[in-house]
Design an enzyme around this catalytic site. Structure first.
Site, short mmCIF file in Angstrom:
data_model
loop_
_atom_site.label_atom_id
_atom_site.label_comp_id
_atom_site.label_asym_id
_atom_site.label_seq_id
_atom_site.Cartn_x
_atom_site.Cartn_y
_atom_site.Cartn_z
N GLU A 106 -18.83 22.07 11.89
CA GLU A 106 -17.63 22.81 12.26
C GLU A 106 -16.40 22.17 11.62
O GLU A 106 -16.48 21.21 10.87
CB GLU A 106 -17.48 22.88 13.78
CG GLU A 106 -17.86 24.24 14.38
CD GLU A 106 -16.99 25.38 13.89
OE1 GLU A 106 -15.87 25.12 13.39
OE2 GLU A 106 -17.42 26.54 13.98
N GLU A 145 -21.30 30.87 21.41
CA GLU A 145 -21.30 29.93 20.28
C GLU A 145 -20.67 28.63 20.77
O GLU A 145 -19.46 28.45 20.68
CB GLU A 145 -20.51 30.51 19.10
CG GLU A 145 -21.04 31.84 18.59
CD GLU A 145 -20.14 32.47 17.54
OE1 GLU A 145 -19.03 31.94 17.31
OE2 GLU A 145 -20.53 33.50 16.96
N ASP A 197 -33.38 18.38 49.63
CA ASP A 197 -32.13 18.09 50.31
C ASP A 197 -30.98 18.30 49.33
O ASP A 197 -30.84 17.58 48.34
CB ASP A 197 -32.15 16.64 50.81
CG ASP A 197 -30.84 16.22 51.47
OD1 ASP A 197 -29.94 17.07 51.62
OD2 ASP A 197 -30.71 15.04 51.83
N HIS A 230 -17.01 30.60 21.82
CA HIS A 230 -16.77 32.02 21.58
C HIS A 230 -17.95 32.81 22.14
O HIS A 230 -19.11 32.49 21.87
CB HIS A 230 -16.61 32.30 20.09
CG HIS A 230 -15.52 31.50 19.45
ND1 HIS A 230 -15.49 31.21 18.10
CD2 HIS A 230 -14.42 30.91 19.97
CE1 HIS A 230 -14.43 30.49 17.82
NE2 HIS A 230 -13.75 30.30 18.95
N ARG A 239 -8.78 36.29 14.05
CA ARG A 239 -9.36 35.23 14.88
C ARG A 239 -8.33 34.51 15.74
O ARG A 239 -8.68 33.64 16.52
CB ARG A 239 -10.12 34.23 13.99
CG ARG A 239 -11.34 34.84 13.34
CD ARG A 239 -12.03 33.92 12.36
NE ARG A 239 -13.11 34.59 11.67
CZ ARG A 239 -14.38 34.61 12.10
NH1 ARG A 239 -14.70 33.98 13.20
NH2 ARG A 239 -15.31 35.25 11.42
N GLU A 271 -21.97 23.31 15.24
CA GLU A 271 -22.24 24.54 15.99
C GLU A 271 -23.64 25.02 15.62
O GLU A 271 -24.03 25.02 14.46
CB GLU A 271 -21.22 25.62 15.65
CG GLU A 271 -21.42 26.92 16.40
CD GLU A 271 -20.36 27.96 16.05
OE1 GLU A 271 -20.74 29.08 15.65
OE2 GLU A 271 -19.15 27.65 16.17
N GLU A 291 -15.85 39.89 21.15
CA GLU A 291 -15.99 38.44 21.13
C GLU A 291 -14.80 37.83 21.86
O GLU A 291 -13.66 37.95 21.41
CB GLU A 291 -16.03 37.92 19.68
CG GLU A 291 -16.13 36.41 19.57
CD GLU A 291 -15.90 35.90 18.16
OE1 GLU A 291 -15.86 34.67 17.98
OE2 GLU A 291 -15.72 36.74 17.24
#
Length: 475
Positions: free
Chosen positions: A218, A136, A57, A275, A345, A226, A364
């Site tokens: 990180e 990532e 359901d 990323h 970046r 990460e 990326e």
């Protein structure tokens, strides 16, 4: 616990017999990226279960249709089988697709089925036959979390033994080694107090069939981390992101910690993104490798053009929470400008330059976060890329500068990600056609998404924010 590898229903049934499996746990994703499950005894599971499905359901699943259309089927994918490390009795978990029990058609609000349709559409265009994704997904590991929302009170409180705000806390003794804001990337223990937990996460991920490439602390304080795992095709990577979140949350729980993928849980420190590395292949050849800028092909540049053109609408799926837009602000490594660059970046789309091999050539996309449903986030990126390729949308010149230091007159010409979930929703309302090509997403699904996300926006708009009292209480 040994990893298992299954390709067919017979493989799964053999493992059930050889490993003395007691339960089968059937997992599926709701539209918003939350794994749901139901469990059946192994004696109720057979080869017919893969063909005929398991009825359930679905009327109470958030974002699905009402009670008048509640009957659905779970169709297990034998390739997704893993022995569940968090269930005491020997249990195989299987990721499932959802079908209509009468028509046996894929359920239009099942995100995994939407991802499968995206791949079929890619093949139909002739552009490629597989899309690879390598996300990532960053996260925080907290020791404690509390939150209250009422008519006369609202607050949240998070804590971490590693948190910089705990430099003066009495820990009898407090040995220091608190990670300063924005300086978590990435000192050795004892400053990094989460290394052992992340290693446990890595070992467990490997046990359930996810190949890990690296792990590290990180930038943020309070246990931001990460763990990167091997890329795969769109659907498999969607499965793996949900499996990754399941493993990390449960390993954290086992250690007495709380793992969160909230994009911006700490004011004044870095947020958590996802990323996403992306490429399209055809006949074993990487269609993104070529002799254009940064070793890209013209196809890859057009794909970038499509993602930039549709970036604001894409964000409704890649950054689908109000909290996402506390991360997407300048100055915290968040890529808020829809531009592309090699190595830079601060651009929303980066071309990694770590390898000269054509096989490694990819783009990326840096603005998504892990509050998204991975099947939908990757599908939106792929569909935008296909639109860019089909319509030869060139992204213009790359932006090989520090975007944050550009003068205002130059910055005005660079489009940006949405500043709020409301802006992303409004963009999706005006720009959804690229998602509906090939019947990948239909208007019913997109309208459900918009309505649900609008309810979330309105829920925040109706509640005073504690910061407002600090700013305006004596106005």
């Amino acid at each position: 616990m040994a990893m298992i590898q299954c390709q067919t229903p017979d493989d799964v049934l053999r493992v059930i017999s050889e490993k003395g499996i007691v339960f089968i746990d059937l997992k599926f994703s709701d539209p918003f990226g939350q794994w749901q499950h139901l469990t059946i005894p192994a004696h109720e599971f057979s080869a017919e279960s893969f063909e005929n499905g398991i009825p359930f359901d679905g009327s109470s699943i958030r974002g699905w249709k009402g009670i008048q259309e509640s009957d659905m089927l779970l169709i297990p994918d034998p390739k997704s089988a893993f022995i569940d490390p968090f269930i005491e009795d020997p249990t195989i978990s299987l990721v499932c697709d959802v079908e209509d029990p009468i028509t046996r058609e894929p359920y239009n609000r099942d995100p995994r089925q939407i991802a499968k349709k995206a791949i079929e559409f890619l093949k139909s265009t002739g552009i490629g036959d597989i899309a690879y994704f390598g996300p990532e997904a960053e996260f925080f590991i907290f020791d404690d979390i509390k939150f209250v929302n009422g008519p006369n009170i609202a607050y949240y409180e998070i804590d971490s033994i590693e948190g910089w705000w705990n430099t003066a806390r009495e820990e009898m003794p407090n040995l220091g080694y608190k990670t300063p804001y924005k300086r978590g990337y990435f000192p050795v223990p004892p400053l990094d107090k989460m290394a052992e937990i992340r290693r446990d996460m890595v070992k467990t991920l490997e046990e359930v069939g996810i190949t890990v490439e690296r792990e590290h602390h990180e930038v943020g304080t309070a246990g931001q981390g990460e763990i990167n795992f091997r890329f795969s095709d769109l659907v498999t990577t969607g499965d793996n992101v949900l499996k990754y979140k399941y493993v990390l949350r449960n390993v954290g729980y086992r250690h007495g910690k709380f793992v969160t993928f909230l994009p911006k849980p700490i004011a004044g420190d870095n947020g958590s993104g996802m990323h996403t590395h992306f490429s399209i292949w055809k006949g074993g050849e990487n269609m993104f490798a070529g002799d254009q800028y940064a070793g890209l092909s013209e196809v890859a540049l057009y794909a970038i053009g499509g993602i930039i053109k549709h970036g604001k609408a894409i964000a409704a799926f890649t950054n689908p929470t109000t909290n996402s837009y506390h991360r997407l602000v300048p100055g915290f490594e968040a890529p808020v400008r829809l531009a592309y660059s090699a190595r830079n970046r601060s651009a929303a789309i980066r071309i990694p330059m770590g390898s000269a091999s054509p096989k490694a050539k990819r783009i990326e996309v840096r603005f998504p976060d892990a509050s998204s449903n991975p099947y939908l986030a990757f599908t939106a990126l792929l569909m935008a890329a296909i639109d860019g390729i089909e319509n030869k949308i060139h992204p213009g010149e790359p932006l090989d500068k520090d975007i944050y230091s550009l003068p205002p007159e130059e910055l005005a010409n660079v489009p940006s990600t949405p500043a709020s979930l409301q802006e992303a929703i409004d963009a999706l309302k005006e720009d959804m056609e690229f998602l509906t090509k090939g019947g990948v997403m239909d208007e019913d699904f997109i309208n459900m998404w918009i309505e649900t996300k609008q309810e979330e926006v309105d829920a925040i708009r109706l509640v005073p924010h504690p910061k407002e009292f600090e700013l305006y209480y004596d106005i």
